[in-house]
Design a protein around this motif. Sequence first.
Motif, PDB file in Angstrom:
ATOM      1  N   LEU A   1       0.710  31.958  20.575  1.00 14.99           N
ATOM      2  CA  LEU A   1      -0.381  31.437  21.408  1.00 14.99           C
ATOM      3  C   LEU A   1      -1.740  31.882  20.875  1.00 14.99           C
ATOM      4  CD1 LEU A   1       1.107  31.951  25.002  1.00 14.99           C
ATOM      5  CD2 LEU A   1       0.697  29.775  23.833  1.00 14.99           C
ATOM      6  N   ASP A   2      -1.797  33.161  20.457  1.00 14.08           N
ATOM      7  CA  ASP A   2      -3.059  33.660  19.900  1.00 14.08           C
ATOM      8  C   ASP A   2      -3.412  32.921  18.613  1.00 14.08           C
ATOM      9  OD1 ASP A   2      -5.232  35.724  19.823  1.00 14.08           O
ATOM     10  OD2 ASP A   2      -4.220  36.255  17.958  1.00 14.08           O
ATOM     11  N   LEU A   3      -2.392  32.695  17.780  1.00 14.88           N
ATOM     12  CA  LEU A   3      -2.608  31.969  16.533  1.00 14.88           C
ATOM     13  C   LEU A   3      -3.043  30.538  16.806  1.00 14.88           C
ATOM     14  CD1 LEU A   3      -2.466  31.908  13.468  1.00 14.88           C
ATOM     15  CD2 LEU A   3      -0.038  31.302  13.640  1.00 14.88           C
ATOM     16  N   GLN A   4      -2.422  29.909  17.797  1.00 12.58           N
ATOM     17  CA  GLN A   4      -2.801  28.547  18.155  1.00 12.58           C
ATOM     18  C   GLN A   4      -4.244  28.513  18.664  1.00 12.58           C
ATOM     19  OE1 GLN A   4      -0.923  25.742  17.696  1.00 12.58           O
ATOM     20  NE2 GLN A   4      -2.845  24.714  18.193  1.00 12.58           N
ATOM     21  N   GLY A   5      -4.597  29.558  19.443  1.00 12.14           N
ATOM     22  CA  GLY A   5      -5.977  29.645  19.908  1.00 12.14           C
ATOM     23  C   GLY A   5      -6.955  29.778  18.751  1.00 12.14           C
ATOM     24  N   GLN A   6      -6.559  30.609  17.758  1.00 13.70           N
ATOM     25  CA  GLN A   6      -7.417  30.761  16.577  1.00 13.70           C
ATOM     26  C   GLN A   6      -7.527  29.443  15.813  1.00 13.70           C
ATOM     27  OE1 GLN A   6      -6.243  34.067  14.137  1.00 13.70           O
ATOM     28  NE2 GLN A   6      -6.019  35.451  15.889  1.00 13.70           N
ATOM     29  N   ILE A   7      -6.380  28.748  15.693  1.00 15.45           N
ATOM     30  CA  ILE A   7      -6.382  27.450  15.002  1.00 15.45           C
ATOM     31  C   ILE A   7      -7.290  26.467  15.737  1.00 15.45           C
ATOM     32  CG2 ILE A   7      -4.972  25.430  14.412  1.00 15.45           C
ATOM     33  CD1 ILE A   7      -2.667  27.401  13.868  1.00 15.45           C
ATOM     34  N   ASP A   8      -7.152  26.423  17.065  1.00 16.22           N
ATOM     35  CA  ASP A   8      -8.012  25.532  17.847  1.00 16.22           C
ATOM     36  C   ASP A   8      -9.485  25.909  17.686  1.00 16.22           C
ATOM     37  OD1 ASP A   8      -5.771  24.203  18.703  1.00 16.22           O
ATOM     38  OD2 ASP A   8      -5.629  25.290  20.624  1.00 16.22           O
ATOM     39  N   GLY A   9      -9.744  27.248  17.669  1.00 16.56           N
ATOM     40  CA  GLY A   9     -11.111  27.697  17.474  1.00 16.56           C
ATOM     41  C   GLY A   9     -11.660  27.286  16.124  1.00 16.56           C
ATOM     42  N   LEU A  10     -10.807  27.438  15.085  1.00 16.89           N
ATOM     43  CA  LEU A  10     -11.220  27.035  13.741  1.00 16.89           C
ATOM     44  C   LEU A  10     -11.473  25.533  13.680  1.00 16.89           C
ATOM     45  CD1 LEU A  10      -8.849  29.207  11.521  1.00 16.89           C
ATOM     46  CD2 LEU A  10     -11.327  29.409  11.731  1.00 16.89           C
ATOM     47  N   LYS A  11     -10.582  24.768  14.336  1.00 20.64           N
ATOM     48  CA  LYS A  11     -10.791  23.322  14.362  1.00 20.64           C
ATOM     49  C   LYS A  11     -12.116  22.987  15.037  1.00 20.64           C
ATOM     50  CE  LYS A  11      -5.962  21.749  14.354  1.00 20.64           C
ATOM     51  NZ  LYS A  11      -4.917  21.069  15.136  1.00 20.64           N
ATOM     52  N   SER A  12     -12.391  23.689  16.157  1.00 17.39           N
ATOM     53  CA  SER A  12     -13.655  23.447  16.861  1.00 17.39           C
ATOM     54  C   SER A  12     -14.842  23.828  15.986  1.00 17.39           C
ATOM     55  CB  SER A  12     -13.681  24.259  18.157  1.00 17.39           C
ATOM     56  OG  SER A  12     -14.918  24.088  18.830  1.00 17.39           O
ATOM     57  N   ASP A  13     -14.718  24.984  15.294  1.00 16.56           N
ATOM     58  CA  ASP A  13     -15.798  25.412  14.404  1.00 16.56           C
ATOM     59  C   ASP A  13     -16.004  24.414  13.276  1.00 16.56           C
ATOM     60  OD1 ASP A  13     -16.170  27.638  15.943  1.00 16.56           O
ATOM     61  OD2 ASP A  13     -15.008  28.975  14.647  1.00 16.56           O
ATOM     62  N   ILE A  14     -14.875  23.943  12.714  1.00 23.35           N
ATOM     63  CA  ILE A  14     -14.960  22.967  11.620  1.00 23.35           C
ATOM     64  C   ILE A  14     -15.617  21.684  12.122  1.00 23.35           C
ATOM     65  CG2 ILE A  14     -13.590  21.463  10.114  1.00 23.35           C
ATOM     66  CD1 ILE A  14     -11.610  23.795   9.857  1.00 23.35           C
ATOM     67  N   SER A  15     -15.193  21.266  13.334  1.00 26.87           N
ATOM     68  CA  SER A  15     -15.789  20.058  13.904  1.00 26.87           C
ATOM     69  C   SER A  15     -17.280  20.247  14.137  1.00 26.87           C
ATOM     70  CB  SER A  15     -15.095  19.713  15.225  1.00 26.87           C
ATOM     71  OG  SER A  15     -15.678  18.570  15.816  1.00 26.87           O
ATOM     72  N   LYS A  16     -17.638  21.422  14.678  1.00 27.99           N
ATOM     73  CA  LYS A  16     -19.059  21.700  14.881  1.00 27.99           C
ATOM     74  C   LYS A  16     -19.786  21.759  13.555  1.00 27.99           C
ATOM     75  CE  LYS A  16     -18.525  24.303  19.200  1.00 27.99           C
ATOM     76  NZ  LYS A  16     -18.641  25.632  19.839  1.00 27.99           N
ATOM     77  N   GLY A  17     -19.104  22.411  12.559  1.00 24.05           N
ATOM     78  CA  GLY A  17     -19.712  22.504  11.233  1.00 24.05           C
ATOM     79  C   GLY A  17     -19.942  21.134  10.626  1.00 24.05           C
ATOM     80  N   ARG A  18     -18.960  20.256  10.787  1.00 21.16           N
ATOM     81  CA  ARG A  18     -19.135  18.893  10.279  1.00 21.16           C
ATOM     82  C   ARG A  18     -20.277  18.189  10.992  1.00 21.16           C
ATOM     83  NH1 ARG A  18     -12.758  17.058   9.972  1.00 21.16           N
ATOM     84  NH2 ARG A  18     -12.245  18.194   8.045  1.00 21.16           N
ATOM     85  N   GLY A  19     -20.310  18.385  12.324  1.00 21.83           N
ATOM     86  CA  GLY A  19     -21.402  17.774  13.077  1.00 21.83           C
ATOM     87  C   GLY A  19     -22.752  18.318  12.627  1.00 21.83           C
TER      88      GLY A  19
END
Length: 257
Positions: free
Chosen positions: A70-88
């Motif tokens: 669950l923690d890893l999934q949270g980190q993955i989701d966070g990274l995805k969000s960061d990547i999405s924000k970074g792309r934006g």
Amino acid sequence: MRGTSLGGLAQRLLTAGLLALSLAGASQAGLLEDDEARRAILDLRQRLEASNNNIKAMGEENAQLRRALLDLQGQIDGLKSDISKGRGQQEQLARDLSDLQQRHKDTQAGLDERLRKFEPVKVTVDGREFAADAAEKRDYEQALEVFRKGDFAAARSVLAAFVQRYGQSGYLPSALFWLGNAEYATKDYKESMTRFRQMLAAAPAHVRAPEAMLAISNVQLELKDSKGARKTLEELIKTYPDSETAQAAKDRLARLR
């Protein structure tokens, strides 16, 4: 009889002894079987406890593993969000950069256009080529346009302003010539003569110099100075003998005589 009794007794005693031994053996065997059962039960209990402990440990490991997942999934989701924000942010930065580049391009173009207004340009007026500022060129052409429209009073004003403002201009001889004509047209003869003489002094080889001398003779005639007019015409013929104006001067001089 006694022997028989003793034998029987002995036999009974032997039987009793054997029975006792048999009972003792059975009792001994029972005791042995109870110990083995207890040991088996204890062994089973130990195994059960070990199994329960293993199951408990596995449960804890599974719980830890699930928490880790669950923690890893949270980190993955966070990274995805960061990547999405970074792309934006990258897309926004790209748009901002494009806007800045366009604004810089527009500003540079506007600056170049404004600079071109101040940069000297080559012009040719009355056969003379020289460099003139864009504003200088504009002012001269506007003043000359007023003269061509026949509004000589207004032309006199704008041409006089031009001469005063651009005293070192390549347009100056032509401006003086047209200013003299505007003043002549408004019957300010003395000022007109002054302008023509200024023009001749500034550019004696100017293509309109012969015309300026002829105009001076006209001013002199208007001022009733026939002698001065003849002298001016003679000087014109002598100075510019090959000009078309020289022939006109000869004809006028012949009439004056």
